[in-house]
Design a protein around this motif. Structure first.
Motif, PDB file in Angstrom:
ATOM      1  N   MET A 216       0.849  -1.197   0.000  1.00  0.00           N
ATOM      2  CA  MET A 216       0.000   0.000   0.000  1.00  0.00           C
ATOM      3  C   MET A 216       0.880   1.241   0.000  1.00  0.00           C
ATOM      4  N   ARG A 217       0.557   2.143  -0.916  1.00  0.00           N
ATOM      5  CA  ARG A 217       1.365   3.356  -1.051  1.00  0.00           C
ATOM      6  C   ARG A 217       1.072   4.343   0.069  1.00  0.00           C
ATOM      7  N   ARG A 218       2.140   4.933   0.606  1.00  0.00           N
ATOM      8  CA  ARG A 218       2.041   6.008   1.596  1.00  0.00           C
ATOM      9  C   ARG A 218       2.890   7.173   1.084  1.00  0.00           C
ATOM     10  N   SER A 219       2.273   8.357   0.970  1.00  0.00           N
ATOM     11  CA  SER A 219       2.934   9.528   0.403  1.00  0.00           C
ATOM     12  C   SER A 219       3.280  10.538   1.489  1.00  0.00           C
ATOM     13  N   ALA A 220       4.183  11.446   1.161  1.00  0.00           N
ATOM     14  CA  ALA A 220       4.560  12.493   2.103  1.00  0.00           C
ATOM     15  C   ALA A 220       5.169  13.671   1.355  1.00  0.00           C
ATOM     16  N   GLU A 242      -6.921   9.117  11.035  1.00  0.00           N
ATOM     17  CA  GLU A 242      -5.899   8.758  10.049  1.00  0.00           C
ATOM     18  C   GLU A 242      -6.124   9.457   8.707  1.00  0.00           C
ATOM     19  N   GLY A 243      -6.539  10.727   8.767  1.00  0.00           N
ATOM     20  CA  GLY A 243      -6.699  11.497   7.538  1.00  0.00           C
ATOM     21  C   GLY A 243      -5.452  12.240   7.130  1.00  0.00           C
ATOM     22  N   LEU A 253       8.229  20.926   8.095  1.00  0.00           N
ATOM     23  CA  LEU A 253       7.178  19.983   8.441  1.00  0.00           C
ATOM     24  C   LEU A 253       7.046  18.918   7.358  1.00  0.00           C
ATOM     25  N   MET A 254       7.124  17.662   7.773  1.00  0.00           N
ATOM     26  CA  MET A 254       6.766  16.566   6.888  1.00  0.00           C
ATOM     27  C   MET A 254       5.288  16.290   7.109  1.00  0.00           C
ATOM     28  N   VAL A 255       4.503  16.297   6.050  1.00  0.00           N
ATOM     29  CA  VAL A 255       3.062  16.057   6.141  1.00  0.00           C
ATOM     30  C   VAL A 255       2.711  14.899   5.216  1.00  0.00           C
ATOM     31  N   SER A 256       1.901  13.983   5.730  1.00  0.00           N
ATOM     32  CA  SER A 256       1.443  12.856   4.926  1.00  0.00           C
ATOM     33  C   SER A 256      -0.079  12.811   4.907  1.00  0.00           C
ATOM     34  N   PRO A 257      -0.679  12.478   3.771  1.00  0.00           N
ATOM     35  CA  PRO A 257      -2.124  12.267   3.729  1.00  0.00           C
ATOM     36  C   PRO A 257      -2.551  10.951   4.343  1.00  0.00           C
ATOM     37  N   ALA A 258      -1.584  10.181   4.882  1.00  0.00           N
ATOM     38  CA  ALA A 258      -1.859   8.889   5.513  1.00  0.00           C
ATOM     39  C   ALA A 258      -2.591   7.951   4.561  1.00  0.00           C
ATOM     40  N   ASP A 259      -2.219   8.030   3.279  1.00  0.00           N
ATOM     41  CA  ASP A 259      -2.879   7.205   2.264  1.00  0.00           C
ATOM     42  C   ASP A 259      -2.454   5.744   2.380  1.00  0.00           C
ATOM     43  N   GLU A 260      -3.357   4.870   2.001  1.00  0.00           N
ATOM     44  CA  GLU A 260      -3.093   3.435   1.939  1.00  0.00           C
ATOM     45  C   GLU A 260      -3.742   2.893   0.663  1.00  0.00           C
ATOM     46  N   ASP A 261      -3.138   3.201  -0.460  1.00  0.00           N
ATOM     47  CA  ASP A 261      -3.686   2.780  -1.744  1.00  0.00           C
ATOM     48  C   ASP A 261      -3.017   1.485  -2.178  1.00  0.00           C
ATOM     49  N   PRO A 262      -3.789   0.394  -2.361  1.00  0.00           N
ATOM     50  CA  PRO A 262      -3.201  -0.870  -2.807  1.00  0.00           C
ATOM     51  C   PRO A 262      -2.419  -0.689  -4.105  1.00  0.00           C
ATOM     52  N   SER A 263      -1.298  -1.399  -4.200  1.00  0.00           N
ATOM     53  CA  SER A 263      -0.388  -1.190  -5.313  1.00  0.00           C
ATOM     54  C   SER A 263       0.312  -2.491  -5.678  1.00  0.00           C
TER      55      SER A 263
END
Length: 368
Positions: A216-220, A242-243, A253-263
């Motif tokens: 699952m992809r996690r972006s930042a 977890e938004g 600041l490191m900010v993440s959308p807390a994404d969990e997109d299957p990949s």
């Protein structure tokens, strides 16, 4: 002619290097890494924080077992690998249930009111906060020092790391596995599958039943510090639902959308739409706009269906050892899981509770 070892570890992330380092005390070990350097994928893209209350009960037990090693990393580093940070959860009305679930069974967490939360992170939008909680014991992990310390330990015990060595074929004969790579053939009676997002693909190469791993992809992104604020001592702060989450990083600041997109397993990159949506959620929670992104990246966090790693010998293939599915917990559980993997491969009893060992056993994921 194959190079021979007692154990071959596939994967040079924190899981594979840590396990190899611990196993090298009892056996000759070779680690095969696809990339030019170790720690290139998930390990090098981690948020790098130790959170005692992160994950399910099994993972929390692993977190607790890892903490003493982080504090006194004998053989890995001369000093603690942790630096105080803290973790602040904030909840809107929509996410109070999620916060209650985080607090359930938690150790060392304290509820805060909205004023106390804003005192910790002044850019939070107070009127949105219905509930909050802080884990003061959350700490930054020096991931590079941990990884390089394990690598040094491995080499000091005559273990070997071979880079640019993707495994292209796996066969087994007469109790010995043989792995083909561009760097040559490597043979051993035990292979450890620590291939991260590629772990199921490695299993298929070996003729072993995959366990249902989903990368699952996690972006930042890195944002400039909000004008007029020194973020250095702020805790990591996160939406309880977890938004999004944000963490001070070298004055920014490191900010993440807390994404969990299957990949599919690949060298991940961020999706612009996912970033935009996540940064919008972040902006709604704070009083400052996002005006500039300095850098962005993505990594893959890989989970089994029960979100618990698989650690142990495959029930359907002698000498095939699973060390995969660490999800977003790989760095902070690596001291515990590397020790467990070494114990199981050496036939020793683990220092972990048997209930934890059984919860990690790969056979639970085999489809019949």
């Amino acid at each position: 002619m194959s190079e021979t070892s007692d154990i071959i570890v596939i994967g040079g992330g924190i899981a594979g290097i840590g396990a190899g380092a611990r196993m090298a005390a009892d056996a000759s070990v070779t680690v095969l890494e696809t990339e030019e350097a170790i720690g290139y994928h998930a390990t090098g893209r981690s948020a790098a924080i130790y959170i005692r209350n992160y994950g399910n009960d099994t993972l929390r037990a692993l977190n607790a077992a890892a903490e003493p090693v982080f504090k006194e990393p004998e053989g890995i580093s001369d000093e603690s690998l942790l630096t105080p940070r803290g973790l602040l959860y904030v909840a809107t009305e929509e996410h109070t249930g999620a916060l209650d679930k985080i607090l359930e069974g938690a150790t060392g967490m304290e509820r805060l009111d909205a004023d106390a939360a804003v005192a910790r992170v002044p850019i939070l939008r107070r009127e949105n906060i219905v509930a909050a909680a802080i884990e003061e014991g959350a700490q930054d992990i020096d991931v590079d020092r941990l990884l390089q310390g394990f690598a040094k330990m491995l080499r000091h015990q005559d273990g070997r790391i071979v880079n640019k060595a993707p495994v292209t074929a796996i066969s087994r004969a007469n109790g010995v596995w043989t792995l083909e790579t561009p760097q040559g053939s490597f043979s051993a009676p035990i292979i450890v599958n620590a291939a991260g997002a590629w772990a199921d693909e490695v299993a298929k190469l070996a003729g072993v039943q995959p366990l249902g791993l989903t990368p699952m992809r996690r972006s930042a992104v890195i944002l400039p510090a909000p004008e007029g604020h020194d973020v250095t001592r702020w805790p990591l702060f996160a939406c309880a639902g977890e938004g999004w989450y944000a963490k001070p990083d070298a004055g920014k600041l490191m900010v993440s959308p807390a994404d969990e997109d299957p990949s599919e397993p690949f060298d991940a990159w961020p999706d612009d739409m996912v970033l935009a949506e996540g940064l919008h959620r972040f902006e709604q929670a704070v009083t400052v706009p996002v005006t500039r992104i300095e850098r962005s990246w993505a990594g893959l966090r890989s989970f089994f269906p029960d979100r618990t790693p698989a650690v142990g010998f495959a029930p359907d293939a002698e000498g095939f050892f699973w060390l995969a599915g660490q999800g977003g917990y790989g760095v902070q559980t690596s001291p515990a899981l590397s020790a467990l993997a070494a114990d199981l491969c050496a036939g020793r009893k683990s220092g972990l509770a048997e209930t934890v060992v059984q919860a990690l056993a790969p056979h639970r994921l085999i489809k019949t």
